[in-house]
Motif scaffolding. Sequence first.
Motif, PDB file in Angstrom:
ATOM      1  N   THR A  22       8.349   7.806  -5.032  1.00  0.00           N
ATOM      2  CA  THR A  22       9.777   8.597  -4.646  1.00  0.00           C
ATOM      3  C   THR A  22      11.027   7.889  -5.207  1.00  0.00           C
ATOM      4  O   THR A  22      11.013   6.625  -5.544  1.00  0.00           O
ATOM      5  N   ARG A  23      11.275   8.119  -4.706  1.00  0.00           N
ATOM      6  CA  ARG A  23      12.888   7.946  -5.734  1.00  0.00           C
ATOM      7  C   ARG A  23      14.510   7.338  -4.116  1.00  0.00           C
ATOM      8  O   ARG A  23      15.176   7.053  -4.615  1.00  0.00           O
ATOM      9  N   ASP A  24      13.588   7.788  -3.442  1.00  0.00           N
ATOM     10  CA  ASP A  24      14.675   7.604  -1.865  1.00  0.00           C
ATOM     11  C   ASP A  24      14.271   6.159  -1.220  1.00  0.00           C
ATOM     12  O   ASP A  24      13.673   5.307  -0.769  1.00  0.00           O
ATOM     13  N   LYS A  45      13.483   3.885   0.799  1.00  0.00           N
ATOM     14  CA  LYS A  45      11.509   3.357   0.853  1.00  0.00           C
ATOM     15  C   LYS A  45      11.631   2.013   0.578  1.00  0.00           C
ATOM     16  O   LYS A  45       9.903   2.187   0.621  1.00  0.00           O
ATOM     17  N   LEU A  46      12.219   2.110  -0.383  1.00  0.00           N
ATOM     18  CA  LEU A  46      11.976   0.962  -1.250  1.00  0.00           C
ATOM     19  C   LEU A  46      12.608  -0.657  -0.340  1.00  0.00           C
ATOM     20  O   LEU A  46      12.914  -0.138   0.279  1.00  0.00           O
ATOM     21  N   GLY A  47      12.430  -1.051  -1.473  1.00  0.00           N
ATOM     22  CA  GLY A  47      12.916  -2.443  -0.911  1.00  0.00           C
ATOM     23  C   GLY A  47      11.772  -3.756  -1.580  1.00  0.00           C
ATOM     24  O   GLY A  47      10.412  -3.798  -1.275  1.00  0.00           O
ATOM     25  N   GLY A  48      12.228  -4.669  -1.742  1.00  0.00           N
ATOM     26  CA  GLY A  48      11.100  -5.764  -2.432  1.00  0.00           C
ATOM     27  C   GLY A  48      10.321  -5.794  -3.074  1.00  0.00           C
ATOM     28  O   GLY A  48       9.399  -6.441  -3.605  1.00  0.00           O
ATOM     29  N   LEU A  49      10.337  -4.863  -4.191  1.00  0.00           N
ATOM     30  CA  LEU A  49       9.775  -4.808  -5.510  1.00  0.00           C
ATOM     31  C   LEU A  49      10.022  -5.331  -6.420  1.00  0.00           C
ATOM     32  O   LEU A  49       8.822  -5.597  -7.301  1.00  0.00           O
ATOM     33  N   LYS A  71       2.672   6.125  -3.343  1.00  0.00           N
ATOM     34  CA  LYS A  71       1.725   5.028  -4.415  1.00  0.00           C
ATOM     35  C   LYS A  71       1.957   3.548  -4.203  1.00  0.00           C
ATOM     36  O   LYS A  71       2.852   2.898  -3.729  1.00  0.00           O
ATOM     37  N   LYS A  72       0.829   3.429  -4.562  1.00  0.00           N
ATOM     38  CA  LYS A  72       1.405   1.527  -4.613  1.00  0.00           C
ATOM     39  C   LYS A  72       1.897   0.691  -5.808  1.00  0.00           C
ATOM     40  O   LYS A  72       1.112   1.494  -7.241  1.00  0.00           O
ATOM     41  N   PRO A  73       2.440   0.191  -5.397  1.00  0.00           N
ATOM     42  CA  PRO A  73       3.784   0.045  -6.582  1.00  0.00           C
ATOM     43  C   PRO A  73       3.125  -1.159  -7.336  1.00  0.00           C
ATOM     44  O   PRO A  73       2.889  -1.827  -7.080  1.00  0.00           O
ATOM     45  N   HIS A  74       3.135  -0.804  -8.849  1.00  0.00           N
ATOM     46  CA  HIS A  74       2.815  -2.065  -9.753  1.00  0.00           C
ATOM     47  C   HIS A  74       3.868  -1.782 -11.504  1.00  0.00           C
ATOM     48  O   HIS A  74       4.349  -0.581 -10.994  1.00  0.00           O
ATOM     49  N   GLU A  75       3.829  -3.094 -12.390  1.00  0.00           N
ATOM     50  CA  GLU A  75       4.554  -3.127 -13.021  1.00  0.00           C
ATOM     51  C   GLU A  75       4.268  -2.279 -14.081  1.00  0.00           C
ATOM     52  O   GLU A  75       2.923  -1.560 -13.935  1.00  0.00           O
ATOM     53  N   GLN A 105       7.851  -2.359   2.141  1.00  0.00           N
ATOM     54  CA  GLN A 105       7.765  -1.011   2.986  1.00  0.00           C
ATOM     55  C   GLN A 105       6.372  -0.458   1.898  1.00  0.00           C
ATOM     56  O   GLN A 105       6.728   1.399   2.160  1.00  0.00           O
ATOM     57  N   MET A 106       6.080  -1.159   1.905  1.00  0.00           N
ATOM     58  CA  MET A 106       4.281  -0.332   0.874  1.00  0.00           C
ATOM     59  C   MET A 106       3.707   1.015   2.193  1.00  0.00           C
ATOM     60  O   MET A 106       3.742   1.660   1.549  1.00  0.00           O
ATOM     61  N   ASP A 107       4.193   0.895   3.367  1.00  0.00           N
ATOM     62  CA  ASP A 107       3.448   2.088   4.772  1.00  0.00           C
ATOM     63  C   ASP A 107       4.458   3.181   3.784  1.00  0.00           C
ATOM     64  O   ASP A 107       3.941   4.215   3.864  1.00  0.00           O
TER      65      ASP A 107
END
Length: 778
Positions: free
Chosen positions: A349-351, A354-358, A449-453, A443-445
């Motif tokens: 996502t690019r929203d 919905k992102l944060g804490g990455l 996709k599950k974020p990773h490097e 906001q993993m829910d």
Amino acid sequence: MIYIVLIPLLLACFIPALSKLKHKIHTGIFVFFIPFFIFLYFIRFVGDGFSPVRQTYQWVPSLHINFDFYLDGLSLLFALLISGIGALVVLYSIYYLDKSERLGHFYVYLLMFMSAMLGIVLSDNVFVLYSFWELTSISSFLLIGYWHFNERSRYGALKSLLITIFGGLSMFGGFILLYVITGTASIQAMIDQTDIILNSPYLPLILGFLLLGAFTKSAQFPFHIWLPDAMEAPTPVSAYLHSATMVKAGLFLVARFSPIFSNYEWFLIIVSIMGIVTLCWGSYMAVRQTDLKAILAFSTISQLGMIMAMLGFGTQVAVYAAVFHILNHATFKGSLFMVAGIIDHETGTRDIRKLGGLLTLMPMTATLALFGTFSMAGVPLPFLNGFYSKELFFGSSLDLSEGVGSTAHMLAQAIPYLAVLGSIFTFVYSLYFFFGIFTGRKQMDKLPKKPHEAPFGMLAAPLILVLGVILIGIFPNAVNGTFLTHAAEAVFGNEVVTHVKFWHGWNAPAFLMSLGVVGLGAILVLTRNKWSGVYNFLPGKLSANKLYDSLLDKTDVYSNKVTNFYMTGSLRLYMAIILGTTCIVTYAFMIITDGFTIRFNDLAPVTAIEVAVTIVMTVSAIATIFARRNLSAILLLGVVGYGISILFVIYRAPDLALTQLIIETVTVVLFLLCFYHLPMMRDRGETAGSKAVNTIISVGFGSILTLIGISAHSTDWFGTISEYFIKTSHSLGGGDNIVNVILVDMRGLDTLFEITVLGIAALAIFSLINLKNNKGAK
């Protein structure tokens, strides 16, 4: 140098074949070496002792259209950005684009665009520059619409094409006027005739046309609306087109023609106002966005406005700051676009909502984004290159009131405040971008996709750009004397001496302005939720996109109405419109230009056979009107054609007579075949009004042709061409038979086409005879 410009375009022809190997080796690996070696070619020109290089390759010299390439400091700066950023974008795309994508199409479009941009910045001929300019519009249209199955991609591609092509055509009008005034198509030669251009009555028109082309290409307000929609392109395209290339073309145009218009007050006023308004509006609207690429799109608009404003200021410091920020913007904005692509690639996502804490999940990406965003924000740190050019921007805005006319004095007083306002919102959207992605609650829910490097290959390109941000920040004078001053001198027109340093003292006005930006910006960042409701009032329901959509819809509606009005299926109406328009326009033009000249002296005697043939042709033509059968009308029309053949024989033009005879024969036969399948001619019950219109158009069209023929014979504006043939037939054609030399050498193409026509007619006759024989056999 022409090979450097055209190599990407030529090698693009081999990409479709190489793309068939994409499942074994990514197509981008082959493409990477093209911009990389172009970058190596240009980097060798960087140095203190650089002097401009000019090369000319003839194309259409009779029309002053040649491949005139001119490499000076300005074009060198852009060529390095186009090739250097291009190589990094290709490297990034290898890991960003899956092998299942249409890689052949993508890299063909990308190389086409690369050639077009190199052509723009290196061309000294305005007509060649325009050709490359429009090629960027076409290739960017293909790149933006790469994912053509997406409706938004098609919409964004069409919008960018329509707006930039509109500006390009306007710019072309300015080029034509400059060519007419100066008598040259060379930009450098035009600069040498600055006084002639500035004293021309067409100066306001020229300036308006050129600036319209520049403003549309570089997304200046209100033409900025195409840039956010262009973000529908793949991220490598966005990183390339909108950080270092396409959107910089308008800036390049203004910079290239600045030596001509820098002494024209309205140039400085218009460019400065447009730039500062775009800076403020773009930065203000960026804070409103929720899509990462939309934030970066509006940030690009604001940064372009800032550079445009500095070019409008026109002072030595402002011009240097402009070229410095062109370089800085390419480094931090290119890296940020790639970071946005990584976030999208790894989270789905690019929203930003919905992102944060990455930060803990993607620490490398966060580090790259930190340097990029803080440099874009102009945070006063010595290892961020964006701060240096931002300081120079503030300093140049404070010096505008010196030596300006009364018209520009009030504007000069307001610009520093607008510069601070735009920079405050630049600070806000920069921090909004970084902290909205990497800090706060996870906001993993909400993530697909599950974020990773990201893999290192995807991080390599933005890492190199961020290293550029840091190195330029630490050693700004390393790029200063080597090529930035050369670029500034090409724009300013005189020597530019500038020493860049970080610290100017606590009381330096520019530093105080930067502190104000950081302080007020930080307050707005912390209280964003409390004041963001202002967007409900400004812009509120107002939208330039709605205006664009409305104009497009209404254009379609009214175009359909106009088309349906005259596209009725009536051949009579079509002929009436064509012939009537031709009569009106021709009569008006001939009257305005005093083109009607009628003299009957120096005429050859008229023989009886000529009179007889003319009478027969006239009677046949008139009789065609009253014919009631198809066969009769066709035969009468054929008599007119054969009469022309006889006149050609009388006037000793056997080649024309033969051609006319054969074509007339074929035409009559084809008419007979066509009319065989049409209904018999009958009275259509035309009214007296329609008959009167027919009569007026017929008489008018015949009269205008007659008058043009007589006027052409009666005028003596130019010497007869026969004198030229008599003098040069032997020296140029090597023959004493003037007629043969004319047919074979002087008018060889004309003769070739006549032979071609005869050949086609012969094939038609053979086909008709063969068709008849086959029918007889059956």
